[in-house]
Scaffold this active site. Sequence first.
Site, PDB file in Angstrom:
ATOM      1  N   ASP A 195       0.830  -1.203   0.000  1.00 51.73           N
ATOM      2  CA  ASP A 195       0.000   0.000   0.000  1.00 51.73           C
ATOM      3  C   ASP A 195       0.866   1.255   0.000  1.00 51.73           C
ATOM      4  O   ASP A 195       0.501   2.269  -0.603  1.00 51.73           O
ATOM      5  CB  ASP A 195      -0.936   0.004   1.209  1.00 51.73           C
ATOM      6  N   CYS A 247     -10.657   3.537  -5.477  1.00 53.28           N
ATOM      7  CA  CYS A 247      -9.823   3.492  -4.277  1.00 53.28           C
ATOM      8  C   CYS A 247     -10.398   4.374  -3.178  1.00 53.28           C
ATOM      9  O   CYS A 247     -10.726   3.901  -2.096  1.00 53.28           O
ATOM     10  CB  CYS A 247      -8.399   3.915  -4.618  1.00 53.28           C
ATOM     11  N   TYR A 263     -10.072   4.970   8.408  1.00 56.44           N
ATOM     12  CA  TYR A 263     -10.905   5.063   7.212  1.00 56.44           C
ATOM     13  C   TYR A 263     -12.382   5.292   7.539  1.00 56.44           C
ATOM     14  O   TYR A 263     -13.147   5.657   6.654  1.00 56.44           O
ATOM     15  CB  TYR A 263     -10.703   3.829   6.336  1.00 56.44           C
ATOM     16  N   GLU A 285      -8.683  -3.571  -7.494  1.00 59.59           N
ATOM     17  CA  GLU A 285      -8.772  -3.486  -6.036  1.00 59.59           C
ATOM     18  C   GLU A 285      -9.013  -4.865  -5.426  1.00 59.59           C
ATOM     19  O   GLU A 285      -8.450  -5.195  -4.382  1.00 59.59           O
ATOM     20  CB  GLU A 285      -9.893  -2.524  -5.617  1.00 59.59           C
TER      21      GLU A 285
END
Length: 231
Positions: free
Chosen positions: A43, A134, A165, A209
């Site tokens: 990442d 994303c 998040y 993804e």
Amino acid sequence: MNHQDLINACRKDWDAYTKHAFIQQLAKGTLAQPCFLHYLKQDFLFLKQYARAYALAIYKARTLADMRKALPSVDALLDVEISYHVNYCADWGLTESDLEAEDEDFGTVAYTRYVLDAGMQGDIVDLYAALAPCSIGYAEIGRNLCNDKNTNREDNPFAGWIALYGSDEFQQSVAQGTEHIDALLADIDLNSSRGRELIRVFRTATRMEIAFWQQGLDAVEPVPRPLSLAL
């Protein structure tokens, strides 16, 4: 059309992305540490390429307004998100040097170069269609995990990731970016050839993804095989 039209047009892939087994295990706190560490390293490499893609948005923009709207994303990625990621990785014993020295996995290469290629070949709308899964997806994942009563919040080693998040700050940042994407899509007919092309770009990035989660899930340390005593 808007971003929700893109999601609805590839709902099966979108659900496979936002409800992937990697996410489910992370929510329960049962994800194997080697899988998470592999994800963290990849990442970091992804975010570097993601910043390049937003810099490309400035280059591809035809108006000063669109150039200005892309700049905060570049700044946020380089000065905030990547810095936060490096600090978070330090809690898992990974230094910035470790992250920089890591080789890109196949899924990371495929995903990031696809986004850049979509932007180079197409216009700024193609680029944002490739970038959108994303940010929009991570916001949805974070929101869902924070709102799900089954998410383990007590002894979950990944609680910090979930909190990031699902945070108001991240949600608001993505919402602002999504408004810009919707403005770019507003005059495009979903059923036109242009609309179908953008759906294809968005779907491909969404599938990337899925592959990105999967490569993390597949990164399990091999079980040592016993030495053979046969002569």
